[in-house]
Design an enzyme around this catalytic site. Structure first.
Site, mmCIF file in Angstrom:
data_model
loop_
_atom_site.group_PDB
_atom_site.id
_atom_site.type_symbol
_atom_site.label_atom_id
_atom_site.label_comp_id
_atom_site.label_asym_id
_atom_site.label_seq_id
_atom_site.Cartn_x
_atom_site.Cartn_y
_atom_site.Cartn_z
ATOM 1 C CG ASP A 1 -1.892 -1.169 1.203
ATOM 2 O OD1 ASP A 1 -2.226 -1.626 0.106
ATOM 3 O OD2 ASP A 1 -2.272 -1.639 2.290
ATOM 4 C CD GLU A 2 4.760 -0.419 -0.342
ATOM 5 O OE1 GLU A 2 3.883 -0.730 -1.179
ATOM 6 O OE2 GLU A 2 5.430 -1.270 0.282
ATOM 7 C CE LYS B 1 2.294 -2.382 -4.391
ATOM 8 N NZ LYS B 1 2.068 -2.021 -2.990
ATOM 9 N N GLY B 2 0.017 1.759 -7.374
ATOM 10 C CA GLY B 2 -0.961 1.970 -8.453
ATOM 11 C C GLY B 2 -0.901 3.389 -8.977
ATOM 12 C CE LYS B 3 0.410 10.301 -7.253
ATOM 13 N NZ LYS B 3 0.365 11.542 -6.538
ATOM 14 N N GLY C 1 -4.686 -4.124 -3.779
ATOM 15 C CA GLY C 1 -5.666 -3.077 -4.092
ATOM 16 C C GLY C 1 -4.864 -1.851 -4.466
ATOM 17 C CG HIS C 2 -2.101 -1.866 -6.983
ATOM 18 N ND1 HIS C 2 -1.159 -2.381 -7.831
ATOM 19 C CD2 HIS C 2 -1.857 -2.454 -5.776
ATOM 20 C CE1 HIS C 2 -0.379 -3.228 -7.179
ATOM 21 N NE2 HIS C 2 -0.792 -3.307 -5.929
ATOM 22 C CB THR C 3 -6.004 3.682 -4.774
ATOM 23 O OG1 THR C 3 -6.200 2.668 -3.789
ATOM 24 C CG2 THR C 3 -7.213 4.590 -4.842
ATOM 25 C CD GLN D 1 0.640 -8.807 -2.673
ATOM 26 O OE1 GLN D 1 1.280 -9.468 -3.437
ATOM 27 N NE2 GLN D 1 -0.613 -8.447 -2.941
ATOM 28 N NE ARG E 1 -7.465 -6.623 6.631
ATOM 29 C CZ ARG E 1 -6.553 -7.569 6.516
ATOM 30 N NH1 ARG E 1 -6.370 -8.437 7.495
ATOM 31 N NH2 ARG E 1 -5.823 -7.678 5.433
ATOM 32 C CG ASP F 1 -0.147 14.388 1.231
ATOM 33 O OD1 ASP F 1 0.558 13.547 0.640
ATOM 34 O OD2 ASP F 1 -1.336 14.167 1.541
ATOM 35 C CB VAL G 1 2.499 16.496 -2.394
ATOM 36 C CG1 VAL G 1 3.985 16.594 -2.134
ATOM 37 C CG2 VAL G 1 2.165 17.022 -3.797
ATOM 38 N N GLY G 2 -0.096 13.927 -2.710
ATOM 39 C CA GLY G 2 -1.549 13.774 -2.682
ATOM 40 C C GLY G 2 -1.942 12.602 -3.559
#
Ligand code: GDP
Ligand code: IMO
Ligand code: MG
Length: 425
Positions: free
Chosen positions: A13-14, A16-18, A40-42, A224, A303, A333, A412-413
């Site tokens: 969740d670092e 990566k997707g973004k 889950g890549h946002t 991951q 979670r 940020d 930063v966002g």
């Protein structure tokens, strides 16, 4: 041409997707090489927020080839849901999404086995996403798995054989009542198999190697993070694949000599979802402040994520294992409103200070931290590194000096636009 690998250096969740979405314009081919819908890549752009689970994060850019590689485990039911939600945005994926025939299938019974195994472990459970990842990779390594290419021939027979074996385990080993859940999972799963058949199922290792030969640029998107790697993570509280750079070779069929840049991505602090050790975890109001500011809730399971300060011992270890050539710092940020920021530079184990990442992260381990000044500035509107506050510049410089690796991007966002390339050195 070579393959650049982008991967997580912490517990996932670092962001990566973004970043893959932001970098995609530079590449022709975007690939996933391991993991499955535990990811889950946002992505956020044009007022759209989208979470991808199995599909590479290049999918929203035009004229790109996206490949689900052989190292991935794919759940057709979840895949169908992903396809449906992307098609709603008017995007037809059948032309630019390719799937390896060698990728293994997550069966409905793998999900049940995951749930049964976690329930049986009780307090020592892994905190799995319950997507069937462990049982699917177990079948793969045990030479019992079913692959995407199998759906084209005698599939029903192969499927029933495997499911019969799983039912035996569910009943005899776990005394698990599966009937109702299995019927429900199977319905969406078989609908997913029909959707899968509309896609181009290929020998993706050939596609990728031909792309390299023809001068096309390729990026491999990790899922991951390094500290969840099956070999190098905080075992047994890990996932079941090689999340590290070497995983891109086996998960795509590319030679080590074909790896180019290794882009290591980390948060300016640390999070972890699920169970297992976390040396810099803050179980107090400071941790809660990070959780609130960073909206740290799982993209796949919802979670709350555990939060803590940046851990340089672990970060340096991850950089070493992956051969990271560039660092990408995310969510700067989130630290906007802290007077001071702590960073762990060593571990105290039984009274002795060490910078070596140990065999086991025991509860008695104490992080030794230094304190740096916060920047107390809203970073979210900054678009140029020239406008960075001095304290942020010092924070970045400190990390670069400690790790010996340059930071090439600061985020930063969550939006595509809130991404700043660092060129001044
Ligand atoms: P991934 O699994 O590595 O792709 O990361 P996730 O999507 O699971 O989690 C990252 C979360 O942080 C998502 O909700 C992103 O929208 C969000 N995000 C990404 N970059 C930034 C950033 O620089 N600042 C903030 N505040 N949020 C970010
Ligand atoms: P992305 O790609 C964060 C964690 C789970 C659990 C452990 C094992 O979005 O960064 P599994 O379902 O793989 O058997 O779970 O790994 N985990 C993740 N944590 N981000 C992820 O993916 C994760 N995928 C699995 O919470 O602790
Ligand atoms: Mg995620």
């Amino acid at each position: 041409m070579k393959v650049d690998v982008l991967l997580g250096l912490q517990w996932g969740d670092e962001g990566k997707g973004k970043v893959v979405d932001v970098l995609t314009p530079k590449y022709d081919v975007i690939t996933r090489f391991q993991g499955g819908p535990n990811a889950g890549h946002t992505l956020e752009f044009n007022n759209i927020k989208h979470v991808l689970h199995t599909i590479p994060s290049g999918i929203f850019r035009e004229n790109k080839v996206n490949v689900i590689g052989n190292g991935v485990v794919l759940d057709p039911g979840i895949f169908k849901k992903e396809i449906d939600s992307i098609e709603k945005l008017g995007i037809d994926l059948t032309k630019n999404l390719y799937i390896s025939r060698k990728a293994h299938l997550i069966l409905p019974t793998h999900r049940l086995l995951d749930a049964a195994s976690e329930a049986a472990k009780g307090k020592s459970k892994i905190g799995s996403t319950l997507k069937g990842i462990g049982p699917t990779y177990r079948d793969k390594i045990g030479r019992d798995g079913l692959r995407v290419g199998d759906i084209l021939e005698n599939f029903e027979e192969k499927y029933q054989q495997r499911v019969a074996a799983h039912k035996e385990i569910l009943t005899r080993m776990y005394d698990y009542d599966y009937a109702e859940q299995l019927a429900e999972f199977e319905k969406e799963w078989f609908a997913g198999i029909e959707v899968l058949k509309k896609f181009q199922m290929i020998n993706s290792e050939s596609l990728i190697n031909n792309a390299i030969k023809n001068g096309q640029s390729v990026i491999a998107e990790g899922a991951q993070g390094t500290l969840l790697d099956i070999d190098f993570g905080s075992y047994p509280f890990v996932t079941s694949s090689n999340t590290v750079c070497a995983g891109a070779c086996t998960g795509l069929g590319i030679a080590p000599t074909k790896i180019g840049s290794v882009l290591g991505i980390f948060k300016a602090y640390c999070t972890r979802v699920g169970m297992g050790p976390f040396p810099t975890e803050l179980e107090d109001e400071v941790g809660q402040k990070l959780r609130d500011a960073g909206n740290e809730y799982g993209s796949t399971t919802g979670r709350p994520r555990r939060c803590g300060w940046l851990d340089l011992v672990a970060l340096k270890y991850s950089i070493m294992i992956n051969g990271v050539t560039e660092l990408i710092m995310m969510k700067a940020d989130v630290l906007d409103d802290f007077d001071t920021i702590k960073v762990c530079t060593s571990y105290n184990i039984d009274g002795e200070s060490t910078t070596e990442f140990p065999f086991e992260l025991k509860d008695t381990l104490k992080p030794e931290c230094i304190e740096l000044p916060g920047w107390k500035t809203d970073l979210t509107k900054i678009t140029d590194e020239k406008d960075f506050p001095e304290a942020l510049k010092s924070y970045i410089k400190f990390i670069e000096d400690e790790t010996g690796v340059p930071v090439s991007i600061v985020s930063v966002g969550p939006n595509r636009a809130q991404t700043i390339e660092i060129t001044e050195k």
